[in-house]
Design a protein around this motif. Structure first.
Motif, PDB file in Angstrom:
ATOM      1  N   PRO A  83      72.014  -3.709-147.900  1.00  0.00           N
ATOM      2  CA  PRO A  83      73.118  -4.565-148.330  1.00  0.00           C
ATOM      3  C   PRO A  83      72.949  -5.998-147.839  1.00  0.00           C
ATOM      4  CG  PRO A  83      73.948  -2.471-147.487  1.00  0.00           C
ATOM      5  CD  PRO A  83      72.483  -2.507-147.178  1.00  0.00           C
ATOM      6  N   TRP A  84      73.439  -6.939-148.620  1.00  0.00           N
ATOM      7  CA  TRP A  84      73.287  -8.357-148.289  1.00  0.00           C
ATOM      8  C   TRP A  84      73.888  -8.694-146.929  1.00  0.00           C
ATOM      9  CZ3 TRP A  84      70.455 -11.918-150.802  1.00  0.00           C
ATOM     10  CH2 TRP A  84      70.052 -11.647-152.119  1.00  0.00           C
ATOM     11  N   THR A 128      73.315   3.771-147.372  1.00  0.00           N
ATOM     12  CA  THR A 128      74.587   3.260-146.859  1.00  0.00           C
ATOM     13  C   THR A 128      75.765   3.818-147.639  1.00  0.00           C
ATOM     14  OG1 THR A 128      73.504   1.205-146.149  1.00  0.00           O
ATOM     15  CG2 THR A 128      75.899   1.162-146.383  1.00  0.00           C
ATOM     16  N   ARG A 129      75.634   3.874-148.954  1.00  0.00           N
ATOM     17  CA  ARG A 129      76.733   4.387-149.782  1.00  0.00           C
ATOM     18  C   ARG A 129      76.968   5.881-149.527  1.00  0.00           C
ATOM     19  NH1 ARG A 129      75.583   2.718-155.843  1.00  0.00           N
ATOM     20  NH2 ARG A 129      77.644   3.701-156.116  1.00  0.00           N
ATOM     21  N   GLU A 177      70.435   0.792-149.676  1.00  0.00           N
ATOM     22  CA  GLU A 177      71.738   0.673-150.331  1.00  0.00           C
ATOM     23  C   GLU A 177      72.302   2.055-150.630  1.00  0.00           C
ATOM     24  OE1 GLU A 177      75.133  -0.906-152.095  1.00  0.00           O
ATOM     25  OE2 GLU A 177      73.581  -1.956-150.951  1.00  0.00           O
TER      26      GLU A 177
END
Length: 442
Positions: A298-299, A86-87, A83
Motif C-alpha cells: 500500500p502507498w 494486507t487486505r 496489497e
C-alpha cells in the motif's frame, strides 16, 4: 445438513486465506495460527491444521464416533502481493472482531483474489529499476552507474516475466538474470569508456541484490526457529537453489565477458565519511521503498519503509566501524528493524512482514557474493581462500538478517494470555494475522 454445509464453507475459507498468506512468504506458524483464529471466530473449534511447502490441510472431527471432515488445498503459485496480503489480514481481523460473517468474508475474499494487482505490471518493473538504482547509489555509484543499474534491472525483470509465462523454473530465471546483469554492465562500461568511468561491479552488485530480494530467507528461518522443520527445510532448499542460480549466472557472465574482451574492473567500496554515509542512507531508503512498491505494498507504507531502511544502513555502518564483523553489524540492524517494524506495521495498518522484508532489502549480501565470485575467478586462482571466505560471509549475513528480524519481533510482541489461547503453544512471533479471536458458538 445446513451445519455440514457451513462447516465445509468455513474450512474452504480458512484454506483460501492460508493459501494467500503462504504464497506471499508468511511463516508456517503465522499461517496455522491465523487459520485457527479464523475458524474459532466462525464457531469451528478443535481444528487440526497441517502446513507444508506446497499444500494446506485442515480437518475437524465434530464427534468421536463420526469420521473427521477434511479438506486439502495445493499452493501452486507464489507471487508476492503485499496489497492482497494486507487486505486478507484486515479481513481476518474483521471476522475475529465479529464484524463480518461467513458469507461476507467469502465474498470479500473472492473479490481480493480475483481483482488482480493494485498497480499495472509495468509499474512494478519501474519499481525494480528504482530499487537497483537505489542500491547503486548506496554503494557509491555516480549518475551513470545508477542509470545503467536501473536499465539493467528493467531488462532483467521483463526477461524473467517472459520466462515465467513460459513456465520455466525459478533456477533458470535466476541464471538468466545473473548473465544479463553481468553482460549489460560490461557493455555499458565499454560504451561509456570514452566519456566517463563506469564501475561495472556496482551495477552487477545492485542486480544481484534485486535477484536476492525475492528469495524467502525470512520465512525459511522463521519456520526453522518455530519448529516447522519440513516447511523450513523446503524453503531453505528453495532459497539455496535460487541463490545458486544467481551465482551460476554471474559467474558465467564474468567468464563470457572475459572471453570476448569485456573486462570488468574490481570493486571499489565507498568511504565511511559524511558524504558516503549520506548517499548510502538515501540509496538504501530508496531501495527499500522501491521494493515495497514493486511488491504492490500500500502507498501509505512506502515512506515509513524507506525511513526504516535508511536507519538500518546507518546502524550497520556504525556497528561495522566499531570493529564488529559484517554479520554482527547486519544482525544488530535487522534486530532494530524487527523491533520497530512491528510498531510501524500496527501504526499504518499493514502486516509487520511487509515492513521488515522491505526494510532489510538494502542489507542483503549482494556485495559479498559478487566479491566472492570475482576473487574465485581471478586468473591463476591465487585468492581462492579469500573468495570462499567472502561466500561464507554472504551466507552468515543472510542468516543474521533473518534471525535478527525474528528476534526483534520476539521482543516487540509480548506473549499475552489471549495470544497463547489462540495460538495453542505455537512458537514464534506473529508477522501476519491476529492474536485474539472472538469465539462464536453455533
Amino acid at each position: 445438513m445446513d451445519g455440514t454445509r457451513t462447516l465445509h464453507r468455513t474450512l474452504d475459507l480458512c484454506l483460501k486465506v492460508g493459501e494467500v498468506l503462504l504464497s506471499s512468504g508468511a511463516g508456517a506458524a503465522d499461517v496455522v495460527a491465523t487459520m485457527r483464529a479464523l475458524s474459532r471466530a466462525l464457531g469451528v473449534r478443535q481444528s487440526q491444521i497441517d502446513v507444508t511447502f506446497t499444500s494446506l490441510a485442515m480437518s475437524v472431527q465434530l464427534d468421536p464416533d463420526e469420521p473427521p471432515v477434511m479438506q486439502i488445498r495445493q499452493v501452486t503459485q507464489r507471487e508476492i502481493d503485499y496489497e492482497d496480503l494486507t487486505r486478507v489480514d484486515h479481513l481476518v481481523r474483521e471476522v475475529a472482531a465479529g464484524r463480518k460473517d461467513l458469507d461476507g468474508a467469502r465474498t470479500e475474499l473472492a473479490q481480493i483474489v480475483s481483482s488482480g494487482h493494485a498497480r499495472p505490471r509495468w509499474a512494478a518493473t519501474l519499481g525494480w529499476g528504482a530499487m537497483c538504482a537505489g542500491i547503486a547509489l548506496q554503494l557509491g555509484g555516480g549518475a551513470v552507474v545508477v542509470l545503467v543499474a536501473l536499465l539493467a534491472a528493467i531488462c532483467i525483470d521483463r526477461l524473467q516475466l517472459l520466462m515465467t509465462r513460459r513456465r520455466l523454473p525459478v533456477f533458470y530465471q535466476q541464471v538468466a538474470g545473473g548473465v544479463v546483469a553481468t553482460v549489460l554492465a560490461a557493455v555499458g562500461t565499454r560504451l561509456a569508456e570514452p566519456f566517463v568511468h563506469l564501475n561495472a561491479s556496482l551495477v552487477v552488485t545492485a542486480n544481484i541484490i534485486m535477484l536476492l530480494a525475492g528469495i524467502g530467507f525470512m520465512g525459511a528461518i522463521q519456520d526453522a526457529l518455530s519448529g516447522f522443520f519440513v516447511t523450513g527445510g523446503a524453503r531453505i532448499l528453495e532459497a539455496v537453489l535460487a541463490t545458486a542460480g544467481i551465482i551460476a549466472g554471474v559467474s558465467g557472465g564474468l567468464s563470457l565477458c572475459a572471453a570476448i574482451g569485456l573486462e570488468i574492473s574490481g570493486l571499489s567500496l565507498p568511504q565511511f565519511n559524511l558524504v558516503g554515509v549520506t548517499a548510502a542512507v538515501l540509496g538504501g531508503g530508496l531501495a527499500a521503498a522501491a521494493f515495497a512498491f514493486a511488491s504492490y505494498a500500500p502507498w501509505r507504507i512506502l515512506v515509513p519503509v524507506g525511513l526504516l531502511g535508511g536507519v538500518g544502513i546507518v546502524v550497520t555502518e556504525f556497528v561495522a566501524e566499531a570493529g564488529f564483523g559484517r554479520p554482527w553489524a547486519v544482525g544488530v540492524s535487522a534486530f532494530l528493524i524487527g523491533l520497530f517494524g512491528y510498531a510501524v506495521g500496527r501504526r499504518f495498518r499493514v502486516p509487520p512482514l511487509v515492513v521488515v522484508v522491505s526494510a532489510v532489502v538494502p542489507l542483503l549480501p549482494g556485495l559479498s557474493i559478487y566479491r566472492s565470485l570475482f576473487l574465485l575467478g581471478e586468473e591463476g586462482g591465487t585468492r581462492v581462500a579469500d573468495g570462499l571466505l567472502a561466500m561464507a560471509t554472504a551466507a552468515s549475513v543472510a542468516i543474521a538478517l533473518a534471525a535478527g528480524v525474528i528476534l526483534g519481533e520476539y521482543v516487540a510482541q509480548p506473549v499475552v494470555r489471549e495470544a497463547r489461547r489462540v495460538e495453542q503453544r505455537l512458537a514464534g512471533p506473529r508477522l501476519v494475522g491476529v492474536t485474539r479471536a472472538r469465539r462464536r458458538r453455533k
